[in-house]
Design an enzyme around this catalytic site. Sequence first.
Site, PDB file in Angstrom:
ATOM      1  CB  CYS A   1      -0.873   0.035   1.245  1.00  0.00           C
ATOM      2  SG  CYS A   1      -1.839  -1.441   1.518  1.00  0.00           S
TER       3      CYS A   1
ATOM      4  CB  CYS B   1      -6.031  -1.655  -3.427  1.00  0.00           C
ATOM      5  SG  CYS B   1      -6.280   0.106  -3.539  1.00  0.00           S
TER       6      CYS B   1
ATOM      7  CG  HIS C   1      -1.939   5.019  -1.350  1.00  0.00           C
ATOM      8  ND1 HIS C   1      -2.702   5.897  -2.090  1.00  0.00           N
ATOM      9  CD2 HIS C   1      -2.371   3.795  -1.686  1.00  0.00           C
ATOM     10  CE1 HIS C   1      -3.568   5.218  -2.824  1.00  0.00           C
ATOM     11  NE2 HIS C   1      -3.390   3.937  -2.611  1.00  0.00           N
TER      12      HIS C   1
END
Lengths: 284, 103, 124
Positions: A198, A245, A202
């Site tokens: 992730c 995702c 991000h």
Amino acid sequence: MRRVIAAVAALAMLALTGAAPAPATAGKSNPAADLKAFQDYFKTSFPKVPFDDFVNGPYAVNKGMRAQWEQIMQFPPYDFELADGKKLFETKFANGKSYGDCFPDKGIGIAQTYPHFDAKTGQVVTLVDAINACRVTNGEAKLDVSKGPMAEIAAYMVSTSHGKRFDVTIPDDPRALAAYEAGKQFFYSRRGQLNFSCASCHVQSAGKRLRGDIIAPALGLVAAFPIYRDAWGNIGTLGRRFVECNAQVRAVAFKPDSTIYHDLEYFLTYMDNGLPVTGPGTRP
Amino acid sequence: MAHTIRVRAIANGDTVQVQSLIQHPMDSGFVKDSAGKLIPPHYIEVVTFAAGNKTVFTAFWGPAVSKDPYLKFSFKGAKKGDTLTISWVDNKGMHDSTTAPIM
Amino acid sequence: MKGSEIMRRRVASGAVAAPLPSALLCLVLGLGLACGFAGAARAAGTQAGYDAAIKAAEAAEHQAGLTHDQWTPTVEALKAAHAAAAAKDFAKATELAQHAEALAQLSIAQAQSEQTAWHSAVLR
């Protein structure tokens, strides 16, 4: 000389075992310190973005997208579903009770405290879980946790918390800390054939382009959920986005209401503490 | 069913700017569902905006218009406080209309 | 229709041409390992060869599941292998199963290294 090598080897062993233990070791966990480091990183990386603006994700860091978004928000695309959510929320169950009866303050203005840790069950409870639990206690069937009525009801409940700030607490309970640490590990662990975590997008690539899109910074990432995503053409929950995702990095996704996604939501929402609740939102 | 129309009309000098959003699937008839079956065409054919009794805007739409269409236009000849009537009819004969004051 | 036919022909010709360079490689380098591997792959066009390959692949994928890190391409390769086996194309099915196993092993390796590597990415 040999003794020196042995000492170095012992030291290396120590360092290895020091780093190796599972993150569940509660003694080391310090969410408050993590929170400060996390928020400071983004404040430093985007000095021009006001703190509260991080909830607007890609629109906070890209002018062109912001201009388009402001036009879109003249008539938010989730408007119809939000109205449906309000209606569903206020509809009584077969037994005469309603969603409001399951929550403190009749369910109005409480979304900023979710997910919270339930000391009785030792589980992390998200808003979506709480809504389903409410249905079950009132003899109704569970709803699909990723889209449809569930997303609409959650959207309405979140909308009543507008202006309030995220206030997720992690009690000093080894189970709560373990959940938090599991979420943190998931956020930073690479997975899937593309070998992305992730954080790869991000954190390390926040604000950069991913094809035609701008990657939202991890700070404020969950503040606008549930979201109307143009790619979906309707409103969806955070669990739905997690599944997507994971699939995008070519990892087999977990169930949208799996424990690991709960832990991830717990970690991410805790990192947004202090930011205003802005859901439902709209994203490309 | 006035639920399907959102409208905002703002008078600025002698022109009125209208923005509207209509909730409609706008199925073109060329898209398949998850089971592989064609979704039958279902789209808005006519949208009408009237200020008072006078039609100020008519749109003939078809399958190429997007889902939940957004529309924005300006017109002259109305003032603040007038009533704007918006209505649509689709190819299945379903229809909806609503009124909004010009602000 | 025509496009897919051309594709199929190209794939077929590729398959025919493939053993030649690998045989050459064996000759030139004289590597027993490489030759042995090519030999094993050629013998794999049987039901037994496929059964062993798919068993190994599924065991590896199960292992990957225990580490909570399965990859979608592995799942796709396994599915394709089963489909090829159902169509009695054991050479192709074996190849796909071996591919799936390799992917599953990579995902296990990823999960194992991430057990500790994730710490280095944490913001502090």
